[in-house]
Enzyme design. Structure first.
Site, PDB file in Angstrom:
ATOM      1  N   ALA A  74       1.520  -1.288  -0.178  1.00 50.34           N
ATOM      2  CA  ALA A  74      -0.061  -0.033   0.298  1.00 50.34           C
ATOM      3  C   ALA A  74       1.281   1.036  -0.116  1.00 50.34           C
ATOM      4  O   ALA A  74       2.439   1.046   0.299  1.00 50.34           O
ATOM      5  CB  ALA A  74      -1.076   0.145   1.197  1.00 50.34           C
ATOM      6  N   GLY A 113       0.109  -4.717   0.588  1.00 51.51           N
ATOM      7  CA  GLY A 113      -0.624  -5.184  -0.103  1.00 51.51           C
ATOM      8  C   GLY A 113      -0.319  -5.633  -1.683  1.00 51.51           C
ATOM      9  O   GLY A 113      -1.325  -5.544  -2.180  1.00 51.51           O
ATOM     10  N   GLU A 116      -1.394  -9.320  -1.532  1.00 53.14           N
ATOM     11  CA  GLU A 116      -2.505  -9.807  -0.900  1.00 53.14           C
ATOM     12  C   GLU A 116      -3.500  -9.174  -2.206  1.00 53.14           C
ATOM     13  O   GLU A 116      -3.996 -10.018  -2.364  1.00 53.14           O
ATOM     14  CB  GLU A 116      -2.663  -7.805  -0.245  1.00 53.14           C
ATOM     15  CG  GLU A 116      -2.255  -8.439   1.306  1.00 53.14           C
ATOM     16  CD  GLU A 116      -2.291  -6.715   2.186  1.00 53.14           C
ATOM     17  OE1 GLU A 116      -2.584  -6.649   2.174  1.00 53.14           O
ATOM     18  OE2 GLU A 116      -3.437  -8.112   3.322  1.00 53.14           O
ATOM     19  N   GLU A 136       3.836  -5.714   6.959  1.00 56.11           N
ATOM     20  CA  GLU A 136       3.478  -5.210   7.776  1.00 56.11           C
ATOM     21  C   GLU A 136       3.482  -5.039   9.105  1.00 56.11           C
ATOM     22  O   GLU A 136       3.635  -3.862   9.937  1.00 56.11           O
ATOM     23  CB  GLU A 136       1.804  -4.742   7.130  1.00 56.11           C
ATOM     24  CG  GLU A 136       1.178  -4.446   6.104  1.00 56.11           C
ATOM     25  CD  GLU A 136       1.282  -5.840   5.351  1.00 56.11           C
ATOM     26  OE1 GLU A 136       2.425  -7.192   5.174  1.00 56.11           O
ATOM     27  OE2 GLU A 136       1.169  -5.930   4.363  1.00 56.11           O
TER      28      GLU A 136
HETATM   29  C1  3H9 Z   1       0.766  -2.118   3.360  1.00 57.62           C
HETATM   30  O1  3H9 Z   1       0.375  -2.574   2.026  1.00 57.62           O
HETATM   31  C2  3H9 Z   1      -0.555  -2.536   4.311  1.00 57.62           C
HETATM   32  C3  3H9 Z   1      -1.997  -3.010   2.804  1.00 57.62           C
HETATM   33  O2  3H9 Z   1      -1.380  -4.211   4.207  1.00 57.62           O
HETATM   34  C4  3H9 Z   1      -2.647  -3.067   3.687  1.00 57.62           C
HETATM   35  C5  3H9 Z   1      -3.870  -1.776   2.894  1.00 57.62           C
HETATM   36  C6  3H9 Z   1      -5.076  -1.469   3.842  1.00 57.62           C
HETATM   37  N1  3H9 Z   1       4.431   3.128  -0.280  1.00 57.62           N
HETATM   38  O3  3H9 Z   1      13.422   1.588  -0.074  1.00 57.62           O
HETATM   39  P1  3H9 Z   1      13.974   2.528  -1.361  1.00 57.62           P
HETATM   40  C7  3H9 Z   1       9.384   4.332  -1.537  1.00 57.62           C
HETATM   41  S1  3H9 Z   1       1.885  -1.787   4.269  1.00 57.62           S
HETATM   42  C8  3H9 Z   1       5.162   4.358  -0.251  1.00 57.62           C
HETATM   43  O4  3H9 Z   1      15.075   3.545  -0.660  1.00 57.62           O
HETATM   44  P2  3H9 Z   1      14.897  -0.449  -2.010  1.00 57.62           P
HETATM   45  C9  3H9 Z   1      10.658   4.918  -0.442  1.00 57.62           C
HETATM   46  O5  3H9 Z   1      10.135   5.663   0.787  1.00 57.62           O
HETATM   47  C10 3H9 Z   1       3.247  -1.527   2.763  1.00 57.62           C
HETATM   48  N2  3H9 Z   1       6.511   4.295  -0.618  1.00 57.62           N
HETATM   49  O6  3H9 Z   1      14.349   1.102  -2.293  1.00 57.62           O
HETATM   50  C11 3H9 Z   1      11.233   5.654  -1.860  1.00 57.62           C
HETATM   51  O7  3H9 Z   1      10.606   6.859  -1.778  1.00 57.62           O
HETATM   52  P3  3H9 Z   1      12.025   7.898  -1.895  1.00 57.62           P
HETATM   53  C12 3H9 Z   1       4.157  -2.914   3.209  1.00 57.62           C
HETATM   54  C13 3H9 Z   1       7.418   3.295  -0.411  1.00 57.62           C
HETATM   55  O8  3H9 Z   1      14.842  -0.402  -3.821  1.00 57.62           O
HETATM   56  C14 3H9 Z   1      12.034   4.642  -2.476  1.00 57.62           C
HETATM   57  O9  3H9 Z   1       9.726   4.187  -2.903  1.00 57.62           O
HETATM   58  N3  3H9 Z   1       5.095  -2.631   2.109  1.00 57.62           N
HETATM   59  C15 3H9 Z   1       7.020   2.548  -0.379  1.00 57.62           C
HETATM   60  O10 3H9 Z   1      16.065  -0.102  -1.424  1.00 57.62           O
HETATM   61  C16 3H9 Z   1      12.373   3.658  -2.732  1.00 57.62           C
HETATM   62  O11 3H9 Z   1      12.110   2.576  -1.255  1.00 57.62           O
HETATM   63  C17 3H9 Z   1       6.671  -2.007   2.637  1.00 57.62           C
HETATM   64  O12 3H9 Z   1       6.380  -2.207   3.513  1.00 57.62           O
HETATM   65  C18 3H9 Z   1       5.504   2.444   0.047  1.00 57.62           C
HETATM   66  N4  3H9 Z   1       5.107   0.591   0.620  1.00 57.62           N
HETATM   67  O13 3H9 Z   1      13.559  -0.936  -1.423  1.00 57.62           O
HETATM   68  C19 3H9 Z   1       7.862  -2.232   2.181  1.00 57.62           C
HETATM   69  N5  3H9 Z   1       7.531   1.566   0.105  1.00 57.62           N
HETATM   70  O14 3H9 Z   1      13.256   7.932  -3.342  1.00 57.62           O
HETATM   71  C20 3H9 Z   1       8.211  -0.723   2.379  1.00 57.62           C
HETATM   72  C21 3H9 Z   1       9.148   2.092  -1.000  1.00 57.62           C
HETATM   73  O15 3H9 Z   1      11.135   9.017  -2.214  1.00 57.62           O
HETATM   74  N6  3H9 Z   1       9.550  -0.918   1.372  1.00 57.62           N
HETATM   75  N7  3H9 Z   1       8.835   3.197  -0.935  1.00 57.62           N
HETATM   76  O16 3H9 Z   1      12.813   8.041  -0.255  1.00 57.62           O
HETATM   77  C22 3H9 Z   1      10.509  -1.553   0.951  1.00 57.62           C
HETATM   78  O17 3H9 Z   1      10.693  -2.677   2.037  1.00 57.62           O
HETATM   79  C23 3H9 Z   1      11.425  -1.612  -0.034  1.00 57.62           C
HETATM   80  O18 3H9 Z   1      11.214   0.426   0.200  1.00 57.62           O
HETATM   81  C24 3H9 Z   1      11.792  -1.704  -1.167  1.00 57.62           C
HETATM   82  C25 3H9 Z   1      12.701  -1.298  -2.188  1.00 57.62           C
HETATM   83  C26 3H9 Z   1      12.171  -3.083  -0.605  1.00 57.62           C
HETATM   84  C27 3H9 Z   1       9.933  -2.121  -1.799  1.00 57.62           C
END
Ligand code: 3H9
Length: 712
Positions: A74, A113, A116, A136
């Site tokens: 999400a 998400g 999901e 999450e």
């Molecule tokens: C969820 O899904 C809730 C649902 O179950 C229910 C809903 C009802 N959103 O980490 P990076 C941005 S909760 C917005 O440097 P990498 C991050 O801020 C979510 N932005 O790259 C950064 O922005 P900026 C569950 C996001 O290659 C840029 O993307 N998911 C999100 O080292 C690059 O990120 C997670 O918890 C996001 N969800 O790693 C996954 N994710 O360049 C969280 C990233 O402006 N994310 N950004 O600073 C990660 O673990 C890592 O970002 C990922 C990439 C592995 C994806």
């Protein structure tokens, strides 16, 4: 809608497009950087399914994403904003309910998400190398778009519980083995989507609609996980809610999702969620390194002095990032040990799939060079010294290395405590002298603390930051002081553990208090890891440096007794506050001989012990901030979580104070000062902030562009 109008790619909105190819409706997502399921993605995806459903001749749909990953979750940036239709859970139900079968193609890191959405499709194909996960819980919430109901149906309750409560990312192979996905394949997402849709059409790829599946009841798995988390994470909010949500998977899926939603909302309201999400963004913010206005700079080769555990780890990190490394040691035996450790590290990287065997051979065939003569460092752009924490030795190697180094090359000391300005006195080019403090084990610890000496130049800082970016670690930049930031705070945590021993708190209770407060290990265990003889060395050096100003306390006596008299140095010699046997350890029964008999556990309040341990670290951070050794509130928070595992749910040491409220924090410090001693006295800054009712983030808003700043 007539098919012809959809020949070629047609935009549904800015982030979703559709096309029809031989009866297959393709839906492409393109929402960089990580295809987060923002409102635009959700509404675009809904509209895309709706449009394709009505299009002539479309028999099956395939969903894929452009860019580096399928949906990574999400959109966290939308948390806290008013909900906008469709919600992700509604979208997932809509997808699952589609009469036209939908296959999705996963690549990159399909998380939260994103997984999901995938689980609500009717078949899931992953490209090789894909990782999937439900992280999450690491953000203080739970999978809230049906993940807690669909994962157990696809993969079984026990496996789903493990994934959801740990938040770990798993390989496509593991996901396939457990039934989370249906196939692994090679290729480009669009081509794979077309092929998979064709297979779905002709039946060679079967549909698995999660709503039709039933999770086999497994009360034992649920109760075992409850008992485990009650023991290991009693303080955290969301992991327990995750279990409650999974436990509802025996209900019809929509009923289970209602329960999931209720628990999700509870998590969203929790301060732990705020702390963890704050930490997520702070970590990314401090990693951003603005392009410096300096001349172009490039690090094309690294020198490492010292092949001990740290030096070898530093060398390995550089080699894995593709940088050639020259390792120097004082003799052949030392060099041999260093090269052997690096070789072992590289082997490990090959096993974990982080390095190819061919590249390992290349590295060992010359990318890594070794020498017992510092002259070998002549070509390095950056030399990192990782020798003993001893001023004289450090002085000697600085002089020897500088004598051969290029005039503009940077010299960095990997000291964990000694002030950089004082070490730079041995340098003829203090502008090019900087501190780069790594944490052990180097491959696991993401944080690097960069320390500016009084005369360190902006260019040296920029070079250091470039290098840290190259090795994919997270930097924080601090000004010089004894122990800088992290070591200084870590020492207060260990010290508080020792003070508790001196107060008569039973050792096991101290350790439990630390872990229950959210620290990764208890203070005595950490003391053993850091090495008690090192702590004793630091205490002795501080005592020598401060002279009459040094205030002796029970800590000195305990350390002296442990190190000098008992020769218990910690894990490194198999005996410290714990006895070590291989991977097992148990508290040393002889502790009372050093500290005196403990009082009964009932004489102490566990809540207060937990607070003592956190408050002491947060207070020390506030002092360091007042002294301007730390200048960015986010760096304080990120450094505390990544550097020493400060209870992540708090958002970090300064967020802990902000969340409690400065006035309440100061009151607590005053109470502890009266009860436990003057080390808890709040500093001037905190007292002023308490009067103004100010927060750290309010009073010192972070300015990202200040990362590269004047050290003078
Ligand atoms: C969820 O899904 C809730 C649902 O179950 C229910 C809903 C009802 N959103 O980490 P990076 C941005 S909760 C917005 O440097 P990498 C991050 O801020 C979510 N932005 O790259 C950064 O922005 P900026 C569950 C996001 O290659 C840029 O993307 N998911 C999100 O080292 C690059 O990120 C997670 O918890 C996001 N969800 O790693 C996954 N994710 O360049 C969280 C990233 O402006 N994310 N950004 O600073 C990660 O673990 C890592 O970002 C990922 C990439 C592995 C994806």
């Amino acid at each position: 809608m007539p098919t012809e109008t959809l020949a070629g790619e047609t935009a549904v909105n800015d982030v979703v497009s559709i096309e029809i190819d031989g009866g297959i409706g393709l839906i492409a997502l393109n929402n960089p950087p990580v295809n987060a399921a923002s409102h635009a993605v959700r509404s675009g995806l809904w509209q895309a399914v709706e449009t394709l459903r009505k299009a002539d001749g479309v028999e099956v749909l395939a969903l894929y994403a452009k860019g580096r990953t399928f949906i990574a979750g999400a959109d966290i940036r939308e948390f806290g904003k008013p909900p906008a239709d469709p919600w992700l859970p509604e979208l997932c139900n809509f997808i699952e309910g589609s009469t036209l079968p939908i296959v999705c193609v996963l690549h990159g890191t399909t998380l939260g998400g994103g997984l999901e959405v995938a689980m609500s499709c009717h078949a899931r194909v992953a490209l090789k190398g894909t990782k999937v996960g439900l992280p999450e819980v690491t953000l203080g919430i739970l999978p809230g778009a049906g993940g807690t109901q669909r994962a157990p149906r696809l993969a079984g309750i026990s496996y789903a519980l493990d994934m959801i409560t740990t938040g770990r990312q798993v390989s496509a192979e593991e996901a396939l083995e457990h039934g989370l996905i249906d196939r692994i394949t090679d290729g480009e997402p669009r081509a794979v989507a077309l092929a998979a849709a064709q297979d779905l059409k002709d039946g060679s790829l079967s549909q698995r609609r999660t709503g039709d599946l039933v999770a086999t009841p497994d009360a034992a798995a649920i109760e075992t996980m409850r008992a485990k988390l009650a023991r290991t994470q009693p303080l955290l909010f969301s992991p327990h809610k995750c279990i409650d949500a999974v436990a509802a998977c025996h209900l019809p899926i929509l009923e289970g999702m209602k329960e999931e939603r209720r628990l999700y909302e509870e998590c969203m309201k929790s301060p732990q969620r705020a702390g963890l999400i704050h930490a997520f963004f702070s970590e990314r913010a401090v990693t951003k390194i603005p392009e410096a206005s300096q001349e172009p700079r490039q690090i094309s080769s690294i020198g490492v002095i010292g092949g001990g555990t740290m030096g070898s780890g530093i060398a390995t990190a550089a080699l894995l990032a593709g940088l050639p490394v020259t390792l120097t040691e004082r003799d052949e035996a030392g060099l041999g040990r260093g090269v052997q450790t690096i070789t072992g590290n590289l082997e490990g990287a090959v096993k974990r799939g982080k390095l190819t065997a061919a590249r390992r051979d290349e590295i060992l065939g010359g990318v890594l060079a070794g020498a017992t003569d510092h002259a070998a460092l002549a070509g390095a752009d950056l030399v990192i010294e990782a020798v003993f924490e001893d001023r004289e030795i450090k002085k000697a190697v600085t002089e020897q290395a500088e004598a051969v180094m290029k005039s503009r090359a940077i010299y960095a000391s990997n000291t964990s405590t000694l002030p950089i300005t004082s070490l730079a006195q041995a340098s003829k080019r203090p502008k090019n002298f900087i501190g780069i403090h790594f944490f052990s084990p180097v491959d696991k610890m993401m944080l690097v603390e960069v320390i500016l000496g009084k005369r360190t130049s902006d260019r040296a800082l920029a070079m250091a930051l470039d290098y840290i970016k190259a090795i994919k670690k997270t930097p924080i930049v601090v000004n010089d002081s004894r122990g800088f930031y992290t070591s200084r705070v870590v020492m207060t945590y260990i010290r508080e553990g020792l003070m508790m021993l001196a107060d008569g708190v039973p050792a096991a209770m101290i350790e439990n208090a630390g872990k229950m407060a959210g620290m990764p290990v208890g203070p005595l265990s950490l003391g053993d890891e850091v090495a008690l003889d090192l702590a004793w060395k630091i205490v002795s050096a501080t005592r020598k440096d401060l002279g009459v100003k040094y205030v002796e306390g029970p800590l000195d006596n305990i350390l002296e007794e442990m190190v000098v008299k008992q020769e218990r140095f910690g894990r490194k010699n198999g005996k410290g506050f714990y006895d070590y046997k291989g991977k097992d350890k148990s508290l040393w029964p002889g502790i009372p001989e050093v500290t005196g008999q403990p009082k009964p556990a009932e004489s102490f309040n566990i809540e207060e012990l937990k607070q003592r341990l956190l408050v002491m670290q947060a207070l020390e951070t506030a002092r360091i901030f007042e002294e301007k050794c730390l200048t960015d509130v986010r760096e304080a928070d990120v450094g505390s979580i990544l550097g020493f595992g400060f209870a992540p749910y708090t958002g970090g040491t300064l967020s802990y104070i902000d969340m409690m409220g400065t006035a309440a924090f100061v009151d607590l410090c005053k109470k502890f000062t009266r009860k436990w001693g003057p080390r808890f006295k709040p500093n001037k800054l905190l007292k002023e902030m308490a009067k103004e009712n100010a927060t750290f983030y309010g009073k010192f808003p972070p300015k990202p562009e200040e990362k590269v700043r004047d050290a003078a």
